[in-house]
Design a protein around this motif. Structure first.
Motif, PDB file in Angstrom:
ATOM      1  N   GLY A   1       1.350  -1.344   0.031  1.00 29.44           N
ATOM      2  CA  GLY A   1       0.014   0.109   0.112  1.00 29.44           C
ATOM      3  C   GLY A   1       0.552   1.251   0.206  1.00 29.44           C
ATOM      4  N   ILE A   2       2.150   1.399   0.151  1.00 32.28           N
ATOM      5  CA  ILE A   2       2.575   2.045  -0.593  1.00 32.28           C
ATOM      6  C   ILE A   2       2.620   3.585  -1.523  1.00 32.28           C
ATOM      7  CG2 ILE A   2       5.353   3.393  -0.809  1.00 32.28           C
ATOM      8  CD1 ILE A   2       4.817   1.277   1.853  1.00 32.28           C
ATOM      9  N   ARG A   3       2.460   2.781  -3.125  1.00 31.98           N
ATOM     10  CA  ARG A   3       2.079   3.539  -3.245  1.00 31.98           C
ATOM     11  C   ARG A   3       0.441   5.127  -3.231  1.00 31.98           C
ATOM     12  NH1 ARG A   3       3.387   3.334  -9.087  1.00 31.98           N
ATOM     13  NH2 ARG A   3       3.058   1.777  -9.125  1.00 31.98           N
ATOM     14  N   LYS A   4      -0.183   4.316  -2.195  1.00 32.02           N
ATOM     15  CA  LYS A   4      -1.798   4.179  -2.593  1.00 32.02           C
ATOM     16  C   LYS A   4      -1.517   5.423  -1.053  1.00 32.02           C
ATOM     17  CE  LYS A   4      -6.172   2.980  -1.093  1.00 32.02           C
ATOM     18  NZ  LYS A   4      -6.502   2.888   0.596  1.00 32.02           N
ATOM     19  N   LEU A   5      -0.244   5.201  -0.803  1.00 27.35           N
ATOM     20  CA  LEU A   5      -0.606   5.773   0.918  1.00 27.35           C
ATOM     21  C   LEU A   5       0.103   7.275   0.801  1.00 27.35           C
ATOM     22  CD1 LEU A   5      -0.192   5.975   4.325  1.00 27.35           C
ATOM     23  CD2 LEU A   5       2.486   5.287   3.524  1.00 27.35           C
ATOM     24  N   ALA A   6       1.286   7.260  -0.543  1.00 30.48           N
ATOM     25  CA  ALA A   6       2.349   8.504  -1.316  1.00 30.48           C
ATOM     26  C   ALA A   6       1.438   9.289  -1.992  1.00 30.48           C
ATOM     27  CB  ALA A   6       3.545   7.833  -2.170  1.00 30.48           C
ATOM     28  N   LEU A   7       0.328   8.363  -2.551  1.00 36.54           N
ATOM     29  CA  LEU A   7      -0.636   9.389  -3.516  1.00 36.54           C
ATOM     30  C   LEU A   7      -1.647  10.386  -2.833  1.00 36.54           C
ATOM     31  CD1 LEU A   7      -1.587   7.033  -6.368  1.00 36.54           C
ATOM     32  CD2 LEU A   7       0.505   9.558  -6.592  1.00 36.54           C
ATOM     33  N   GLU A   8      -1.656   9.781  -1.390  1.00 38.36           N
ATOM     34  CA  GLU A   8      -2.521  10.827  -0.422  1.00 38.36           C
ATOM     35  C   GLU A   8      -1.878  11.835   0.005  1.00 38.36           C
ATOM     36  OE1 GLU A   8      -4.248   7.456   2.175  1.00 38.36           O
ATOM     37  OE2 GLU A   8      -5.539   6.855   0.146  1.00 38.36           O
ATOM     38  N   ALA A   9      -0.959  11.202   0.471  1.00 39.24           N
ATOM     39  CA  ALA A   9       0.220  12.396   1.129  1.00 39.24           C
ATOM     40  C   ALA A   9       1.007  14.191   0.239  1.00 39.24           C
ATOM     41  CB  ALA A   9       1.338  11.930   1.605  1.00 39.24           C
ATOM     42  N   LEU A  10       0.373  13.260  -1.116  1.00 36.57           N
ATOM     43  CA  LEU A  10       0.604  13.984  -2.048  1.00 36.57           C
ATOM     44  C   LEU A  10      -0.592  14.963  -2.485  1.00 36.57           C
ATOM     45  CD1 LEU A  10       3.575  11.980  -3.827  1.00 36.57           C
ATOM     46  CD2 LEU A  10       3.654  14.118  -3.004  1.00 36.57           C
ATOM     47  N   ARG A  11      -1.031  14.292  -2.159  1.00 32.49           N
ATOM     48  CA  ARG A  11      -2.708  15.275  -3.025  1.00 32.49           C
ATOM     49  C   ARG A  11      -3.271  16.731  -2.980  1.00 32.49           C
ATOM     50  NH1 ARG A  11      -7.836  12.880  -1.395  1.00 32.49           N
ATOM     51  NH2 ARG A  11      -6.595  10.505  -1.807  1.00 32.49           N
ATOM     52  N   GLY A  12      -2.547  17.584  -3.905  1.00 34.51           N
ATOM     53  CA  GLY A  12      -2.866  18.787  -3.951  1.00 34.51           C
ATOM     54  C   GLY A  12      -2.216  19.392  -3.782  1.00 34.51           C
ATOM     55  N   SER A  13      -1.055  18.344  -4.244  1.00 26.85           N
ATOM     56  CA  SER A  13       1.077  19.018  -4.489  1.00 26.85           C
ATOM     57  C   SER A  13       1.182  19.297  -5.576  1.00 26.85           C
ATOM     58  CB  SER A  13       1.864  18.193  -3.192  1.00 26.85           C
ATOM     59  OG  SER A  13       2.020  16.902  -4.919  1.00 26.85           O
ATOM     60  N   PRO A  14       1.938  20.227  -6.581  1.00 31.17           N
ATOM     61  CA  PRO A  14       1.818  19.855  -7.786  1.00 31.17           C
ATOM     62  C   PRO A  14       3.186  18.294  -8.594  1.00 31.17           C
ATOM     63  CG  PRO A  14       4.085  21.484  -6.162  1.00 31.17           C
ATOM     64  CD  PRO A  14       3.203  21.156  -5.505  1.00 31.17           C
ATOM     65  N   ALA A  15       3.365  17.803  -7.413  1.00 29.85           N
ATOM     66  CA  ALA A  15       4.404  16.439  -7.947  1.00 29.85           C
ATOM     67  C   ALA A  15       2.946  15.846  -8.760  1.00 29.85           C
ATOM     68  CB  ALA A  15       4.771  15.324  -6.878  1.00 29.85           C
ATOM     69  N   ARG A  16       2.694  15.018 -10.352  1.00 31.61           N
ATOM     70  CA  ARG A  16       2.263  14.813 -10.949  1.00 31.61           C
ATOM     71  C   ARG A  16       1.536  12.594 -10.344  1.00 31.61           C
ATOM     72  NH1 ARG A  16       3.055  14.830 -16.772  1.00 31.61           N
ATOM     73  NH2 ARG A  16       5.217  13.888 -15.905  1.00 31.61           N
ATOM     74  N   PRO A  17       1.047  12.422  -9.970  1.00 34.10           N
ATOM     75  CA  PRO A  17       0.665  11.219  -9.248  1.00 34.10           C
ATOM     76  C   PRO A  17       1.534  10.028 -10.415  1.00 34.10           C
ATOM     77  CG  PRO A  17      -1.603  12.396  -9.043  1.00 34.10           C
ATOM     78  CD  PRO A  17      -1.023  12.839 -10.337  1.00 34.10           C
ATOM     79  N   GLN A  18       1.102  10.873 -12.049  1.00 33.73           N
ATOM     80  CA  GLN A  18       1.988   9.437 -13.248  1.00 33.73           C
ATOM     81  C   GLN A  18       3.480   9.286 -13.115  1.00 33.73           C
ATOM     82  OE1 GLN A  18      -0.336  11.845 -13.724  1.00 33.73           O
ATOM     83  NE2 GLN A  18       0.532  13.025 -15.950  1.00 33.73           N
ATOM     84  N   SER A  19       4.007  10.935 -11.619  1.00 31.52           N
ATOM     85  CA  SER A  19       5.545  10.892 -12.115  1.00 31.52           C
ATOM     86  C   SER A  19       5.423  10.043 -10.490  1.00 31.52           C
ATOM     87  CB  SER A  19       5.952  11.900 -11.737  1.00 31.52           C
ATOM     88  OG  SER A  19       5.885  12.538 -13.358  1.00 31.52           O
ATOM     89  N   VAL A  20       4.796   9.034  -9.882  1.00 32.09           N
ATOM     90  CA  VAL A  20       4.941   8.512  -8.864  1.00 32.09           C
ATOM     91  C   VAL A  20       5.139   7.434  -8.973  1.00 32.09           C
ATOM     92  CG1 VAL A  20       4.460   8.007  -6.144  1.00 32.09           C
ATOM     93  CG2 VAL A  20       4.192  10.359  -7.508  1.00 32.09           C
ATOM     94  N   PHE A  21       6.703   6.751  -8.678  1.00 36.18           N
ATOM     95  CA  PHE A  21       6.614   5.417  -8.996  1.00 36.18           C
ATOM     96  C   PHE A  21       6.907   4.323  -7.869  1.00 36.18           C
ATOM     97  CE2 PHE A  21       8.076   8.252 -12.514  1.00 36.18           C
ATOM     98  CZ  PHE A  21       7.475   7.580 -13.229  1.00 36.18           C
ATOM     99  N   ILE A  22       7.408   3.037  -8.293  1.00 36.18           N
ATOM    100  CA  ILE A  22       7.202   1.596  -7.307  1.00 36.18           C
ATOM    101  C   ILE A  22       8.686   1.369  -7.733  1.00 36.18           C
ATOM    102  CG2 ILE A  22       5.894   0.917  -7.873  1.00 36.18           C
ATOM    103  CD1 ILE A  22       5.502   1.272  -4.480  1.00 36.18           C
ATOM    104  N   GLY A  23       9.370   0.755  -6.492  1.00 37.35           N
ATOM    105  CA  GLY A  23      10.370  -0.150  -6.495  1.00 37.35           C
ATOM    106  C   GLY A  23      10.693  -1.036  -5.263  1.00 37.35           C
ATOM    107  N   ILE A  24      10.877  -2.172  -5.693  1.00 36.72           N
ATOM    108  CA  ILE A  24      11.865  -2.621  -4.437  1.00 36.72           C
ATOM    109  C   ILE A  24      13.285  -3.025  -4.327  1.00 36.72           C
ATOM    110  CG2 ILE A  24      11.711  -5.072  -4.359  1.00 36.72           C
ATOM    111  CD1 ILE A  24       8.897  -5.160  -6.627  1.00 36.72           C
ATOM    112  N   VAL A  25      13.700  -3.583  -2.817  1.00 32.18           N
ATOM    113  CA  VAL A  25      14.728  -3.159  -2.763  1.00 32.18           C
ATOM    114  C   VAL A  25      14.940  -5.267  -2.595  1.00 32.18           C
ATOM    115  CG1 VAL A  25      16.485  -1.995  -1.650  1.00 32.18           C
ATOM    116  CG2 VAL A  25      15.039  -0.887  -2.064  1.00 32.18           C
TER     117      VAL A  25
END
Ligand code: PAF
Length: 324
Positions: free
Chosen positions: A132-156
Protein backbone atom coordinates in the motif's frame (compact mmCIF):
# COMPACT_ATOMS: atom_id res chain seq x y z
CA UNK A 1 19.39 24.58 13.96
CA UNK A 2 19.23 22.25 11.00
CA UNK A 3 22.49 21.08 9.54
CA UNK A 4 22.07 21.72 5.84
CA UNK A 5 24.42 21.22 2.98
CA UNK A 6 25.03 24.19 0.73
CA UNK A 7 23.31 22.47 -2.14
CA UNK A 8 25.38 23.14 -5.18
CA UNK A 9 23.22 21.87 -7.99
CA UNK A 10 24.37 23.26 -11.31
CA UNK A 11 21.77 25.24 -13.29
CA UNK A 12 19.35 23.02 -15.20
CA UNK A 13 20.57 22.11 -18.66
CA UNK A 14 17.77 22.94 -21.08
CA UNK A 15 17.35 21.62 -24.55
CA UNK A 16 14.61 21.62 -27.17
CA UNK A 17 13.09 18.24 -27.82
CA UNK A 18 10.18 18.75 -30.16
CA UNK A 19 8.87 20.97 -32.89
CA UNK A 20 6.83 23.10 -30.51
CA UNK A 21 10.14 24.12 -28.89
CA UNK A 22 8.92 22.86 -25.56
CA UNK A 23 11.82 22.75 -23.16
CA UNK A 24 12.73 19.75 -21.12
CA UNK A 25 15.46 19.46 -18.57
CA UNK A 26 18.24 16.96 -18.88
CA UNK A 27 17.71 15.03 -15.66
CA UNK A 28 20.94 14.73 -13.74
CA UNK A 29 19.97 15.45 -10.16
CA UNK A 30 19.01 12.97 -7.52
CA UNK A 31 17.89 13.67 -3.99
CA UNK A 32 17.67 10.73 -1.62
CA UNK A 33 15.12 11.28 1.11
CA UNK A 34 16.08 8.92 3.90
CA UNK A 35 19.60 8.53 5.22
CA UNK A 36 19.19 4.99 6.52
CA UNK A 37 21.19 2.07 5.21
CA UNK A 38 19.49 1.76 1.79
CA UNK A 39 19.45 5.49 1.09
CA UNK A 40 23.09 5.84 2.12
CA UNK A 41 24.31 2.95 -0.06
CA UNK A 42 22.39 4.33 -3.02
CA UNK A 43 23.70 7.86 -2.43
CA UNK A 44 27.29 6.60 -2.29
CA UNK A 45 26.82 4.60 -5.49
CA UNK A 46 25.39 7.68 -7.24
CA UNK A 47 28.12 9.94 -5.91
CA UNK A 48 30.70 7.68 -7.54
CA UNK A 49 29.16 8.26 -10.97
CA UNK A 50 30.93 11.03 -12.89
CA UNK A 51 28.77 14.12 -13.49
CA UNK A 52 26.04 12.94 -11.15
CA UNK A 53 24.65 15.48 -8.69
CA UNK A 54 23.36 13.78 -5.56
CA UNK A 55 22.16 14.95 -2.15
CA UNK A 56 21.42 12.62 0.75
CA UNK A 57 18.81 13.88 3.21
CA UNK A 58 19.00 12.25 6.62
CA UNK A 59 19.26 12.64 10.36
CA UNK A 60 21.54 15.19 11.98
CA UNK A 61 24.32 12.93 13.30
CA UNK A 62 24.57 11.01 10.01
CA UNK A 63 24.48 14.19 7.89
CA UNK A 64 27.18 15.79 10.00
CA UNK A 65 29.42 12.70 9.81
CA UNK A 66 28.94 12.38 6.03
CA UNK A 67 29.66 16.05 5.35
CA UNK A 68 32.71 16.04 7.60
CA UNK A 69 34.41 12.76 6.71
CA UNK A 70 32.44 11.16 3.88
CA UNK A 71 30.39 7.97 3.88
CA UNK A 72 32.01 4.60 4.46
CA UNK A 73 30.23 1.76 2.65
CA UNK A 74 31.76 -1.53 3.75
CA UNK A 75 31.46 -4.28 1.19
CA UNK A 76 31.15 -1.82 -1.67
CA UNK A 77 33.80 0.93 -1.69
CA UNK A 78 37.27 1.26 -0.24
CA UNK A 79 37.64 4.52 1.62
CA UNK A 80 34.98 7.06 2.44
CA UNK A 81 32.84 8.41 -0.41
CA UNK A 82 32.43 12.19 -0.50
CA UNK A 83 28.91 13.41 -1.07
CA UNK A 84 26.54 16.20 -0.10
CA UNK A 85 24.20 15.56 2.80
CA UNK A 86 21.51 17.74 4.32
CA UNK A 87 19.02 17.47 7.17
CA UNK A 88 16.17 18.78 5.08
CA UNK A 89 15.08 19.56 1.57
CA UNK A 90 14.89 23.34 1.31
CA UNK A 91 15.46 23.86 -2.38
CA UNK A 92 13.08 23.39 -5.35
CA UNK A 93 13.02 19.87 -6.72
CA UNK A 94 12.83 21.03 -10.33
CA UNK A 95 13.78 18.18 -12.72
CA UNK A 96 14.93 16.13 -9.77
CA UNK A 97 14.57 12.43 -9.15
CA UNK A 98 13.52 12.16 -5.51
CA UNK A 99 14.26 8.65 -4.28
CA UNK A 100 12.33 8.11 -1.07
CA UNK A 101 14.01 5.55 1.19
CA UNK A 102 12.51 6.44 4.57
CA UNK A 103 10.72 3.59 6.33
CA UNK A 104 7.04 2.99 5.51
CA UNK A 105 6.08 4.30 8.96
CA UNK A 106 7.77 7.64 8.22
CA UNK A 107 6.63 8.01 4.61
CA UNK A 108 3.63 10.29 5.14
CA UNK A 109 5.52 12.76 7.35
CA UNK A 110 8.61 12.77 5.11
CA UNK A 111 6.51 13.56 2.02
CA UNK A 112 4.58 16.28 3.86
CA UNK A 113 7.91 17.98 4.61
CA UNK A 114 8.97 18.10 0.97
CA UNK A 115 5.60 19.10 -0.54
CA UNK A 116 6.51 22.84 -0.72
CA UNK A 117 9.56 21.97 -2.84
CA UNK A 118 7.92 19.55 -5.28
CA UNK A 119 7.39 20.63 -8.88
CA UNK A 120 5.50 19.10 -11.82
CA UNK A 121 8.93 18.03 -13.11
CA UNK A 122 9.85 16.08 -9.96
CA UNK A 123 9.81 12.29 -10.29
CA UNK A 124 9.44 10.23 -7.13
CA UNK A 125 10.71 6.68 -6.72
CA UNK A 126 9.37 4.98 -3.59
CA UNK A 127 11.54 2.20 -2.12
CA UNK A 128 9.74 1.00 1.01
CA UNK A 129 9.02 -2.47 2.35
CA UNK A 130 5.35 -3.31 2.71
CA UNK A 131 1.97 -3.11 1.03
CA UNK A 132 0.00 0.00 0.00
CA UNK A 133 3.01 2.29 -0.34
CA UNK A 134 2.01 4.02 -3.58
CA UNK A 135 -1.54 4.65 -2.30
CA UNK A 136 -0.20 6.13 0.93
CA UNK A 137 2.19 8.38 -0.99
CA UNK A 138 -0.46 9.57 -3.44
CA UNK A 139 -2.71 10.50 -0.52
CA UNK A 140 0.13 12.41 1.15
CA UNK A 141 0.87 14.21 -2.13
CA UNK A 142 -2.73 15.11 -2.97
CA UNK A 143 -2.92 18.79 -3.94
CA UNK A 144 0.86 19.06 -4.34
CA UNK A 145 2.44 20.04 -7.68
CA UNK A 146 3.87 16.53 -8.11
CA UNK A 147 2.04 14.60 -10.81
CA UNK A 148 0.56 11.24 -9.74
CA UNK A 149 1.93 9.67 -12.93
CA UNK A 150 5.43 10.71 -11.80
CA UNK A 151 5.19 8.63 -8.62
CA UNK A 152 6.87 5.26 -9.15
CA UNK A 153 7.54 2.21 -7.08
CA UNK A 154 10.56 -0.06 -6.70
CA UNK A 155 11.64 -3.04 -4.63
CA UNK A 156 14.88 -3.29 -2.71
CA UNK A 157 16.26 -6.80 -2.49
CA UNK A 158 19.50 -5.89 -0.75
CA UNK A 159 21.12 -6.72 2.53
CA UNK A 160 22.25 -3.46 4.12
CA UNK A 161 23.04 -2.41 7.66
CA UNK A 162 23.39 0.98 9.28
CA UNK A 163 26.49 0.65 11.48
CA UNK A 164 26.97 4.18 12.81
CA UNK A 165 26.67 7.77 11.56
CA UNK A 166 28.74 7.99 8.37
CA UNK A 167 29.13 4.22 8.20
CA UNK A 168 26.96 1.54 6.53
CA UNK A 169 27.58 -1.98 5.28
CA UNK A 170 26.28 -3.54 2.06
CA UNK A 171 25.92 -7.28 1.46
CA UNK A 172 24.85 -6.96 -2.19
CA UNK A 173 21.56 -7.47 -4.00
CA UNK A 174 19.58 -5.30 -6.38
CA UNK A 175 16.74 -2.84 -6.81
CA UNK A 176 13.85 -3.53 -9.17
CA UNK A 177 11.73 -0.72 -10.55
CA UNK A 178 8.39 -0.74 -12.27
CA UNK A 179 8.44 -0.60 -16.10
CA UNK A 180 6.81 2.87 -16.16
CA UNK A 181 9.83 4.24 -14.29
CA UNK A 182 12.26 2.38 -16.55
CA UNK A 183 10.64 4.22 -19.47
CA UNK A 184 11.54 7.65 -18.05
CA UNK A 185 14.86 9.47 -18.60
CA UNK A 186 15.44 9.18 -14.85
CA UNK A 187 16.06 5.45 -15.14
CA UNK A 188 19.32 6.20 -16.96
CA UNK A 189 20.63 7.98 -13.86
CA UNK A 190 20.46 4.70 -11.98
CA UNK A 191 22.37 2.71 -14.58
CA UNK A 192 26.07 1.90 -14.37
CA UNK A 193 26.10 2.13 -10.56
CA UNK A 194 27.73 -0.17 -8.04
CA UNK A 195 24.13 -0.96 -7.06
CA UNK A 196 22.31 -2.88 -9.77
CA UNK A 197 18.97 -1.23 -10.66
CA UNK A 198 16.88 -3.31 -13.05
CA UNK A 199 13.42 -3.20 -14.60
CA UNK A 200 10.87 -5.57 -13.10
CA UNK A 201 9.07 -7.73 -15.65
CA UNK A 202 6.08 -8.18 -13.33
CA UNK A 203 6.03 -5.53 -10.62
CA UNK A 204 2.92 -6.84 -8.81
CA UNK A 205 4.39 -10.31 -8.58
CA UNK A 206 7.73 -8.93 -7.41
CA UNK A 207 6.02 -6.73 -4.81
CA UNK A 208 4.06 -9.67 -3.42
CA UNK A 209 7.10 -11.95 -3.44
CA UNK A 210 9.08 -9.38 -1.49
CA UNK A 211 6.17 -8.78 0.89
CA UNK A 212 5.97 -12.49 1.70
CA UNK A 213 9.74 -12.77 2.18
CA UNK A 214 9.55 -9.81 4.56
CA UNK A 215 6.50 -11.30 6.32
CA UNK A 216 8.60 -14.31 7.24
CA UNK A 217 12.14 -13.09 7.74
CA UNK A 218 11.54 -9.72 9.36
CA UNK A 219 9.34 -10.68 12.34
CA UNK A 220 11.19 -13.97 12.86
CA UNK A 221 14.48 -12.08 12.98
CA UNK A 222 13.06 -10.01 15.85
CA UNK A 223 11.54 -13.00 17.64
CA UNK A 224 14.72 -15.08 17.26
CA UNK A 225 17.05 -12.08 17.61
CA UNK A 226 19.12 -13.49 14.79
CA UNK A 227 20.72 -12.47 11.50
CA UNK A 228 19.24 -13.56 8.18
CA UNK A 229 21.37 -16.69 7.75
CA UNK A 230 20.18 -17.96 11.11
CA UNK A 231 16.52 -17.22 10.39
CA UNK A 232 16.96 -18.95 7.00
CA UNK A 233 17.88 -22.22 8.72
CA UNK A 234 15.59 -25.11 7.78
CA UNK A 235 14.83 -25.94 11.39
CA UNK A 236 12.67 -22.78 11.55
CA UNK A 237 10.67 -23.75 8.45
CA UNK A 238 7.63 -24.87 10.50
CA UNK A 239 7.33 -21.28 11.72
CA UNK A 240 7.54 -19.93 8.17
CA UNK A 241 5.11 -22.25 6.38
CA UNK A 242 1.81 -21.00 7.92
CA UNK A 243 2.77 -17.31 7.46
CA UNK A 244 3.39 -18.06 3.79
CA UNK A 245 0.29 -20.20 3.30
CA UNK A 246 -1.92 -17.36 4.54
CA UNK A 247 0.07 -14.79 2.55
CA UNK A 248 -0.21 -16.78 -0.70
CA UNK A 249 -3.98 -17.18 -0.20
CA UNK A 250 -4.34 -13.41 0.24
CA UNK A 251 -2.07 -12.70 -2.75
CA UNK A 252 -4.22 -15.01 -4.89
CA UNK A 253 -7.35 -13.14 -3.78
CA UNK A 254 -5.59 -9.94 -4.87
CA UNK A 255 -5.00 -11.49 -8.30
CA UNK A 256 -1.37 -12.59 -7.86
CA UNK A 257 -0.90 -16.36 -7.96
CA UNK A 258 2.26 -17.23 -6.06
CA UNK A 259 3.74 -20.43 -4.70
CA UNK A 260 6.28 -19.40 -2.11
CA UNK A 261 7.51 -21.97 0.35
CA UNK A 262 10.08 -21.72 3.16
CA UNK A 263 12.84 -23.07 0.88
CA UNK A 264 12.30 -20.13 -1.50
CA UNK A 265 12.54 -17.64 1.37
CA UNK A 266 15.65 -19.36 2.73
CA UNK A 267 17.36 -18.97 -0.64
CA UNK A 268 16.40 -15.28 -0.76
CA UNK A 269 18.21 -14.34 2.45
CA UNK A 270 21.60 -15.94 2.87
CA UNK A 271 23.81 -13.21 4.29
CA UNK A 272 24.89 -12.30 7.80
CA UNK A 273 22.88 -9.13 7.43
CA UNK A 274 20.21 -8.36 9.99
CA UNK A 275 16.78 -7.33 8.76
CA UNK A 276 15.59 -3.76 8.67
CA UNK A 277 12.97 -4.75 11.26
CA UNK A 278 15.55 -6.05 13.71
CA UNK A 279 17.66 -2.92 13.12
CA UNK A 280 14.62 -0.73 13.86
CA UNK A 281 13.71 -2.82 16.87
CA UNK A 282 17.20 -2.60 18.38
CA UNK A 283 17.32 1.15 17.82
CA UNK A 284 13.99 1.67 19.55
CA UNK A 285 12.24 2.74 16.34
CA UNK A 286 8.73 1.67 15.32
CA UNK A 287 8.85 -1.36 13.03
CA UNK A 288 7.10 -1.82 9.67
CA UNK A 289 5.01 -4.74 10.99
CA UNK A 290 1.69 -3.01 10.16
CA UNK A 291 2.77 -2.64 6.53
CA UNK A 292 3.93 -6.25 6.25
CA UNK A 293 2.11 -8.94 8.31
CA UNK A 294 -0.49 -6.38 9.43
CA UNK A 295 -1.27 -5.62 5.77
CA UNK A 296 -1.76 -9.33 5.03
CA UNK A 297 -4.26 -9.45 7.92
CA UNK A 298 -6.17 -6.41 6.62
CA UNK A 299 -6.32 -7.75 3.08
CA UNK A 300 -7.39 -11.13 4.45
CA UNK A 301 -10.30 -9.43 6.23
CA UNK A 302 -11.24 -7.71 2.97
CA UNK A 303 -11.39 -11.04 1.12
CA UNK A 304 -12.80 -13.13 3.97
CA UNK A 305 -9.57 -15.15 4.27
CA UNK A 306 -8.54 -16.07 7.82
CA UNK A 307 -4.98 -15.04 8.71
CA UNK A 308 -4.61 -16.03 12.39
CA UNK A 309 -0.85 -16.67 12.19
CA UNK A 310 -0.04 -13.30 10.64
CA UNK A 311 -2.35 -11.67 13.17
CA UNK A 312 -0.54 -13.39 16.03
CA UNK A 313 2.90 -12.50 14.63
CA UNK A 314 1.83 -8.85 14.27
CA UNK A 315 0.56 -8.83 17.86
CA UNK A 316 3.78 -10.45 19.14
CA UNK A 317 6.01 -7.85 17.48
CA UNK A 318 3.83 -5.02 18.79
CA UNK A 319 3.97 -6.53 22.27
CA UNK A 320 7.77 -6.67 22.10
CA UNK A 321 7.88 -3.08 20.81
CA UNK A 322 5.78 -1.97 23.77
CA UNK A 323 8.28 -3.48 26.20
CA UNK A 324 11.30 -1.58 24.92
O1 PAF B 1 13.85 -5.64 5.25
C1 PAF B 1 14.92 -6.21 5.00
O2 PAF B 1 15.81 -6.35 5.83
C2 PAF B 1 15.15 -6.72 3.58
O3 PAF B 1 13.99 -6.47 2.85
C3 PAF B 1 15.55 -8.19 3.45
C4 PAF B 1 15.46 -8.58 1.99
C5 PAF B 1 14.67 -9.10 4.28
C6 PAF B 1 17.01 -8.39 3.78
O4 PAF B 1 17.34 -8.21 5.10
Amino acid sequence: MLHRARIRFAPTVLFCYNSTMEKKADPSRVVILGGGAIGSVLAAALAQKPGQETVLVGRRDHVRAVNEAGLTVEGMFTGAVRLQASEAVDFPLEDVLLIVTVKAVDLEAALADVVPFLRPTTALLLLQNGHGIRKLALEALRGSPARPQSVFIGIVAMGVTFIAPGHVRCFGGNIRVEPAFAATPFFGLLQGLAVNVVESRDIRRDLWTKLLVNAVINPLSVLLQGHNRLVAAERFDPLKAPILAEGCAVAAAEGVALKIDPAFVNRFVTSDNITSMLQDFRRGRPTEIDFINGAIVKLGEKHGIPTPVNEFVTALIKALESLR
